[in-house]
Design an enzyme around this catalytic site. Structure first.
Site, short mmCIF file in Angstrom:
data_model
loop_
_atom_site.label_atom_id
_atom_site.label_comp_id
_atom_site.label_asym_id
_atom_site.label_seq_id
_atom_site.Cartn_x
_atom_site.Cartn_y
_atom_site.Cartn_z
N ASP A 198 19.46 -0.89 -25.29
CA ASP A 198 20.59 -1.48 -26.15
C ASP A 198 22.02 -1.29 -24.92
OD1 ASP A 198 22.47 -2.05 -28.20
OD2 ASP A 198 20.79 -1.82 -29.47
N HIS A 272 22.93 -7.08 -26.83
CA HIS A 272 22.68 -5.71 -26.73
C HIS A 272 22.19 -5.40 -25.65
CE1 HIS A 272 23.16 -4.48 -31.08
NE2 HIS A 272 22.73 -5.81 -31.29
N GLU A 350 21.70 -10.41 -33.08
CA GLU A 350 23.35 -10.08 -33.07
C GLU A 350 23.72 -10.61 -31.37
OE1 GLU A 350 24.18 -6.79 -36.12
OE2 GLU A 350 23.44 -5.76 -34.02
#
Ligand code: ACM
Length: 636
Positions: A198, A272, A350
């Site tokens: 991440d 990410h 995302e």
């Protein structure tokens, strides 16, 4: 049958299950009069000894260290052994690969299964039948080491029963991951999803890309409220983090496999990805090698009020950059070699598109490939990723965003933004793992915001327990199971990790293992309560928020600018006492019986729960100004 009847003779079968406290609830359990008592010299008969090694070891270790009794194992048929572990020579189709049949009689314990996994789960159930002190790592004196006589038939509802641990935001060591697996298997979870990469860290050694862990695994140490820290100065030491060597991964995978747990590795791309980009800045669409640093909890995303978001720094792999795909080929080659599980998780959630929208390379890609939207650009990326992963002999699973802009044809989908992504995916014929924020997000608070470390939402035990993974409108065959996710931005240590996991993961275990017809909140809540002292013996931390009051302020439609407050509890049979005069309420204070009006000048509401005259929940203090904010009144 003879052994079984030894108990049955004492009394007829009883359907009263009140004294059985198993989690997850088995398919069927019949309790009989009488007890099985552990002998001082315990013999375990395990005729298929090598395939049953983990079950034997679990029994040997657990029984010997707490009771202090001698435990031995025989691979011969042994009618006098106390515990018989038996693989069916003719498989019983009703038990499948993970089911088992367990009987405890006055003469002994028998666990039968088609496969070693079933025996292992039968062992977990047997241990739950023994007194809680069986969990002690030291001998405990003056305990009657016995179980009730029972006959249990059991098998799981779903084959994918997972927990996700985010080891990127905070790194958890190999030993901590093993301890996590030890806890999971007690409740018959069989899948650990490791969120390995991440913005905050790349946690798996990739030998052909050494900077991923030389650079990507390290951030600056920060303690406090993640997401609010100032960016570290360029020269600050970066020694917070860590990674798993390939040897570590092999060790974890073996440890998990021995306990019938598959490990699903996740590499979260194309969003990410700041840790990867800090390591190899040429993978970005945006120039500026110096600006890319592994995130140390500073703000890097701008979340818009009505949904939507922009990245403040480009934390994405560039779909229009041909260097990205050979990079991913190297990553997936090594991951496929390290992790035997059939799926690799490729993230997809995302992914900010604002830097892609400014990129000439992305514009050219859109022209060339006739891509109309940024979602189609991500979909182009996902399809290429799927080809790479499949070329390594693995299947792709990703967060539900991978369906946007045209789906990756063969990918399985993990539905996290509620259940609609899962429904859509199942209708398109994809396999689905249900993991919705609304029921299965373990990073959410378990109780009132006034008592919990602050996170943006609350998810109570009874809501998690209420979850039904198969939506009415889909063919159940596409829902392969579910998992709950523990994101760790705010989880700085293992005690807090445990606190966030338990008892909600007990609810998850029961939703995924037990039959739908078994759902009964009151019965479950009582079993959770009985599990708490067991966890105390295990020295595992858990939340008792299920005993707290639930405070629900709402606008008072009879009076401008004011609110009323409802109080309730998750667990039945509790009394709630309250005060508005700043003092600490007890059971001599007013007892809640209906909606409260707030005295005009009051500044605090304080509440506490009691059961049978004894305090049981924690006292919760909330400023009246906060209650008004929670009810949606504008700040004065
Ligand atoms: C997620 O929670 N972003 C998958």
């Amino acid at each position: 049958m003879f052994l079984l009847s030894a108990c049955a003779i004492l009394n007829a079968f009883s359907q009263d299950q009140s004294s059985l406290v198993l989690i997850p609830a088995p398919v069927s359990q019949k309790m009989m009069t009488g007890h099985f008592i552990l002998p001082r010299s315990i013999v375990i008969e395990a005729r298929n000894a090598s395939s049953l090694e983990q079950s034997v070891q679990t029994l040997k270790t657990t029984l010997s260290r707490s009771t202090g009794y001698a435990v031995s194992v025989t691979s011969q048929a042994s009618p006098t052994a106390a515990i018989h572990l038996v693989i069916n020579s003719t498989p019983d189709p009703s038990l499948g690969t993970e089911g088992y049949f367990l009987t405890t009689t006055i003469k002994g314990v028998t666990i039968r299964a088609n496969q070693p996994a079933g025996i292992f789960y039968g062992v977990q159930t047997f241990l739950q039948l023994l007194p809680k002190e069986i969990e002690s790592t030291r001998p405990v004196k003056n305990i009657s080491w016995m179980t009730p006589c029972v006959a249990i038939t059991d098998y799981p509802r779903f084959s994918w029963r997972g927990l996700m641990l985010d080891v990127s935001r905070h790194f958890f060591t190999k030993q901590e991951v093993k301890a996590f697996i030890d806890q999971m298997v007690k409740y018959k979870f069989n899948l650990l999803h490791m969120h390995l990469t991440d913005d905050e860290g790349w946690r798996v050694e990739i030998k052909s890309l050494p900077r991923l862990t030389q650079v990507g695994a390290w951030s600056a140490t920060r303690v406090g409220t993640f997401g609010t820290f100032p960016a570290p100065p360029a020269n600050e030491v970066r020694d917070y983090g860590g990674f798993y060597t390939q040897e570590d991964i092999r060790e974890i995978v073996k440890y998990a496999r021995d306990r019938f747990v598959d490990i699903l590795p996740e590499v979260d791309i194309p969003g990410h990805s700041l840790a990867a980009i800090a390591s190899y800045p040429e993978l970005s669409c945006t120039d500026g090698a110096d600006q890319y640093k592994v995130r140390s909890g500073e703000k890097i995303m701008d979340w818009h009020k009505g949904g939507g978001f922009d990245a403040l720094i480009d934390n994405t792999l560039c779909p229009a950059n041909e260097k990205v795909y050979p990079f991913l080929d190297k990553v997936f080659t090594e991951l496929a070699d390290l992790f035997p599980f059939g799926y690799i998780h490729v993230g997809g959630d995302e992914c900010a598109k604002n830097f892609w929208a400014k990129s000439d390379a992305v514009k050219q890609l859109m022209d060339k490939e006739n891509l109309k939207t940024m979602e189609e650009v991500q979909s182009y990326f996902e399809k290429r990723v799927e080809k790479i992963v499949e070329s390594k002999g693995k299947k792709v699973i990703g967060w539900d965003e991978i369906l946007e802009g045209g789906h990756a044809p063969n990918a399985a989908v993990m539905s996290w933004r509620g259940v609609k992504g899962g429904i859509q995916a199942a209708k398109m014929g994809h396999s689905v793992v249900m993991s919705p924020t609304t029921f299965f997000y373990l990073d959410y608070m378990q109780g009132d915001a006034a008592t919990e470390p602050p996170v943006y939402a609350t998810l109570r035990l009874n809501k998690t327990y209420s979850y039904e993974p198969v939506p009415d409108s889909v063919d159940p065959k596409y829902i392969i199971g579910g998992q709950a996710n523990l994101w760790t931005e705010q989880v700085y240590n293992t005690r807090h990790m445990q606190y966030m996991l338990w008892p909600r993961s007990l609810a998850v275990a029961e939703v995924l293992w037990s039959q739908k017809s078994k759902k009964d909140w009151n019965n479950f809540a009582a079993r959770v309560e009985a599990a708490f002292p067991r966890m105390d013996v295990q020295q595992v931390k858990y939340s008792r928020a299920m005993f707290d009051a639930i405070i629900s302020p709402k606008k008072d439609y009879n009076a401008n600018d004011s609110i009323v407050v409802d109080l309730s509890t998750e667990v039945h049979g509790l009394d709630i006492y309250y005060s508005f005069d700043n003092s600490n309420p007890d059971n001599f204070y007013p007892k809640y019986t209906g909606t409260l009006n707030i005295p005009k000048d009051a500044s605090w509401l304080k509440v506490i729960t009691y059961r049978d005259g004894k305090p049981i929940g924690q006292q919760i203090n909330v400023p009246v100004a906060d209650l008004k904010r929670r009810a949606g009144l504008p700040d004065k």
